[in-house]
Design an enzyme around this catalytic site. Structure first.
Site, mmCIF file in Angstrom:
data_model
loop_
_atom_site.group_PDB
_atom_site.id
_atom_site.type_symbol
_atom_site.label_atom_id
_atom_site.label_comp_id
_atom_site.label_asym_id
_atom_site.label_seq_id
_atom_site.Cartn_x
_atom_site.Cartn_y
_atom_site.Cartn_z
ATOM 1 N N ASP A 463 25.495 39.963 46.535
ATOM 2 C CA ASP A 463 26.202 39.839 47.803
ATOM 3 C C ASP A 463 27.713 40.050 47.567
ATOM 4 O O ASP A 463 28.332 39.239 46.921
ATOM 5 C CB ASP A 463 25.937 38.473 48.453
ATOM 6 C CG ASP A 463 26.048 37.303 47.479
ATOM 7 O OD1 ASP A 463 25.822 37.495 46.260
ATOM 8 O OD2 ASP A 463 26.359 36.193 47.926
ATOM 9 N N GLU A 681 34.788 35.816 36.505
ATOM 10 C CA GLU A 681 33.438 36.044 37.040
ATOM 11 C C GLU A 681 33.001 37.493 36.890
ATOM 12 O O GLU A 681 31.834 37.779 36.632
ATOM 13 C CB GLU A 681 33.440 35.651 38.521
ATOM 14 C CG GLU A 681 32.153 35.912 39.272
ATOM 15 C CD GLU A 681 32.339 35.778 40.778
ATOM 16 O OE1 GLU A 681 31.370 35.420 41.462
ATOM 17 O OE2 GLU A 681 33.460 36.039 41.271
#
Length: 775
Positions: A463, A681
């Protein structure tokens, strides 16, 4: 008579020849800074700057250029490892004041400071100084000072080796001994305050709330007791209904989100009785402060590399608990995720851990694996090959979760551009329209369709991406089919090899029909899970059948690549995704398909920093009206790298796996060196940058002075990636040698060897032979 030497009563002196003075400089912070303060007796203690005298030389500037003379190669070298005598608070102040020019409490290459600072040596009691130079050493200095302050130290003797530590060794050490610990959580009386903190909660209520599953009265009683014993928590304990994933019920929880209870063990309470204690687990980090599904798989691989088998095993225990009580392995362990799962990795996760369990209790290990495989079988039948996720016509599965309304865990403005036209249509503000739409007062089928696909995107883990835009729930994705093929192979293998080809299921649930056909799914009656034992033959048949369907619907022979299949439009979606390489990880590609993937398609995704999520061509043009999506080109994510490395190695393409691992670890290491130890990340793998502004920005970069957590699956990628590098590659990564330079040099050597091999050995021997003639 010499004057009396005054020194703090807490100081312990050591002799220079004492082995404790220089031993093990790479101890962890708790051991290095957590012991008694020690100083050497060199010179006089009263001369040390910790008593007020500070011989620090102020950096000299001339038209913004630092003019300190550089060290020369013939400068005097210390006979012993250099150590510095440092006042912690004062030096932190000086480092930040002089070097942190952008005020983010980090020392990075973007700061405009002089990048040099003089520190007093311990052997001279701070009288003589030595220059600390460069971003890496100064950022390490700041980190070490922050760690010393954490342990209450006012002054320290610091080994220079901690400032010049090999960056690969330093990062790997920090991950193993510090980051995993900082990311560890427990859901019990001791851990609730930390785990309940939810940066995604937009309701304004910050007091903790926990939802306990139906059928766990002892657990509910435990948390009620915690609420009574710790009234300052204001803990709200709620018990879920028997079917907690009913979409209407889950939507009703949107304004009262909470953490979901996870597995616990019984333990001694210290008073002769028994109590419950939460099983520890690792969270991804930053805004993701709960147990996540596919993050946990990759995290577990890193834990296994670092020998933390028990921690990884506990995470599987939580997933078994979730399948039993919540019906699925949840996207995340929060109330708003109850309808949604994520990519399935449980079988491989369980088998990897099983293979590393202590062999002293074979029966216990076998019983543990049995619980995990039984849970995976239930998840497979009730989630992945059950409607609505299964498409009986193609026999392929989709990400297609149930749910109602607007996903509540997003930022308040995330869907503004989607909701605005509908709000204007009804003459309402976006907030008013959202409330009426969520309550079902206003019906908008078009918006229902949009959020069906949006929830599917979130379930996919990707996503968001233009690959899935407004169609995800209809797509039989290549990544999901590969994972389910691996499930079928793993379950069959475990049944055959560990359970003597016969496994009785203990929990009651309906089995899905096989072969998968529309007719089979149209029948209401289903066979019960307890009606017969599970045998390997059926699972291998399911895997073979799925492979045939993958080849039929997803493989594109002309392009040499797997593509997603749109079950609504009944056509392939020609978006080039790096998840096509997951077929190698799962083993469902033939040798010929693997060859085409490696020789024709791998280069589409390989860039300087590793593998990008998809190709630039597939993503399309970016504009103000069509912004970047974080799971598209040019971004690189740890799951894609790890799956490719393992898959390539599985099919014998080890050199390709090593090259890709080198690229990604080089990108990680240079960021670590240049940006104060950051472990983010994700990356922009084209620009080799963690400064990513797409959608949610980048997690794991918001820390002060010293990185505390890294980021879960990025930590794992580093540890796993190092296992693919040989010693030469590891040294080159530590030296921040660009992949272009490293592989260019390697290719030149290989070409030279090849040229040498083409020479005629006999001719070479004859050329060097001296022929002596006699008169």
């Amino acid at each position: 008579m010499a004057p009396t030497l005054a020194h703090p009563t807490t100081v312990n002196f050591i002799e220079e020849h004492d082995s404790t003075a220089t031993s093990l400089p790479m101890k962890e912070a708790a051991d290095y800074y957590g012991k008694d303060e020690t100083f050497t007796r060199s010179r006089t203690y009263s001369a040390s700057h910790i008593h007020g005298y500070n011989p620090r030389r102020t950096p000299a500037f001339d038209e913004n250029t630092h003019s300190r003379t550089r060290r020369l190669s013939h400068d005097e070298k210390a006979s012993q490892p250099r150590r510095f005598l440092i006042d912690v608070e004062e030096t932190i102040r000086l480092v930040l004041e002089q070097e942190d020019t952008d005020g983010d409490f980090q020392i990075s290459v973007t700061d405009a400071g002089p990048k040099v600072m003089a520190l007093g040596t311990a052997t001279s009691n701070g009288f003589k100084t030595f220059d600390i130079r460069g971003t890496y050493m100064l950022s390490n200095l700041l980190q070490e000072l922050a760690l010393a302050r954490d342990h209450g130290r006012k002054r320290i003797v610091l080994d220079e080796a901690r400032l010049t530590e090999n960056p690969v060794d330093r990062l790997s050490r920090m991950i193993k001994n510090s980051f995993w610990h900082s990311l560890t959580r427990r859901i019990d009386g001791e851990g609730l305050e930390i785990i309940c903190a939810d940066p995604k909660n937009r309701t304004g209520r910050v007091n903790p709330r926990i939802y306990v599953p139906h059928g766990e009265p002892a657990m509910a009683d435990y948390y009620r007791k915690v609420a009574r014993d710790k009234p300052h928590l204001n803990l709200d304990v709620q018990v879920l209904p028997e079917k907690p994933d009913d979409p209407s019920y889950v939507k009703s929880l949107n304004n009262k989100p909470g953490i979901l209870a996870l597995a616990m063990n019984e333990s001694d309470d210290g008073r002769g009785g028994k109590s419950l204690k939460g099983i520890p687990f690792i969270v991804p980090g930053a805004r993701f402060n709960e147990l996540y599904n596919w993050d946990s798989y990759f995290i577990s691989l890193g834990l296994l590399v670092d020998g933390k088998v028990t921690m990884a095993q506990g995470m599987v225990d939580h997933f078994i608990f979730e399948i039993k009580h919540y019906g699925k392995i949840l996207n995340g362990s929060r109330s708003y995720y109850l309808c949604r799962t994520q990519p399935p990795f449980l079988t491989d996760m369980a088998l990897q851990i099983f293979n590393q369990l202590d062999r002293s209790d074979v029966d216990a290990n076998r019983a543990w694996l049995k619980r995990a495989i039984q849970a995976a079988i239930k998840e497979y039948h009730t989630i992945w090959v059950a409607e609505p996720r299964i498409d009986p016509k193609t026999s392929l599965s989709r990400y297609r979760p149930e749910g109602l309304g607007i996903p509540p865990e997003t930022e308040a403005t995330h869907f503004t551009h989607i909701l605005e036209p509908f709000a204007q249509k009804h003459g309402l503000s976006i907030l008013e329209f959202s409330e009426k739409y969520n309550d079902g007062v206003l019906k908008e089928p078009g918006l229902d369709e949009y959020f069906l696909h949006d929830r599917a995107v979130r379930e996919s883990g990707h996503d968001t991406t233009y690959r899935f835009e407004k169609r995800c729930a209809n797509l039989a994705t290549v990544d999901l089919q590969a994972l389910l093929y691996k499930y079928e192979i793993d379950i069959g293998t475990a049944i055959r090899e560990v359970f003597d080809d016969e496994l009785d299921l203990e929990e009651e649930f309906p089995l899905s029909p096989f072969p998968i056909t529309p007719e089979g799914y149209s029948k209401a009656a289903r066979e019960s899970s307890r009606s017969k034992p599970q045998r390997s033959e059926e699972w291998f048949q399911r895997a073979e059948f799925r492979k045939q369907m993958i080849d039929k619907y997803l493989w594109n022979e002309t392009k040499g690549l797997y593509f997603d299949y749109d079950t609504a439009k009944e056509q392939q979606i020609l978006y080039e995704s790096v998840t096509a390489l997951w077929a190698l990880w799962a083993g469902c590609a033939s040798e010929e398909q693997a060859w085409k993937l490696v020789t024709q398609s791998l280069k589409k995704f390989e860039v300087l920093g590793g593998l990008v999520s998809g190709t630039e061509e597939s993503r399309g043009k970016i504009s103000l009206d069509r912004p970047n999506r974080q799971w598209d080109y040019p971004y690189a994510w740890p799951p894609h790298q790890i799956m490719a490395w393992v898959g390539l190695e599985r099919y014998g393409y080890l050199e390709d796996a090593q090259r890709l691992a080198y690229r990604f670890l080089y990108m990680m290491t240079t960021a670590f060196v240049d940006f104060n130890g950051v472990v983010p990340e994700k990356f922009d793998a084209v620009k080799l940058s963690h400064l990513v502004d797409a959608e949610y920005g980048n997690q794991g970069i918001d820390f002060k002075m010293v990185p505390r957590e890294g980021f879960g699956w990025m930590n794992a990628a580093y540890q796993v990636g190092l296992s693919f590098l040989n010693s030469h590659m590891r040294r080159a990564v530590a030296a921040c040698t660009s992949p272009e330079v490293f592989f260019s040099a390697a290719n030149n050597v290989a070409e030279q060897v090849l040229q040498d091999m083409t020479h005629d050995p006999l001719g070479l021997a004859m050329d060097s032979l001296e022929i002596v003639t006699q008169d």
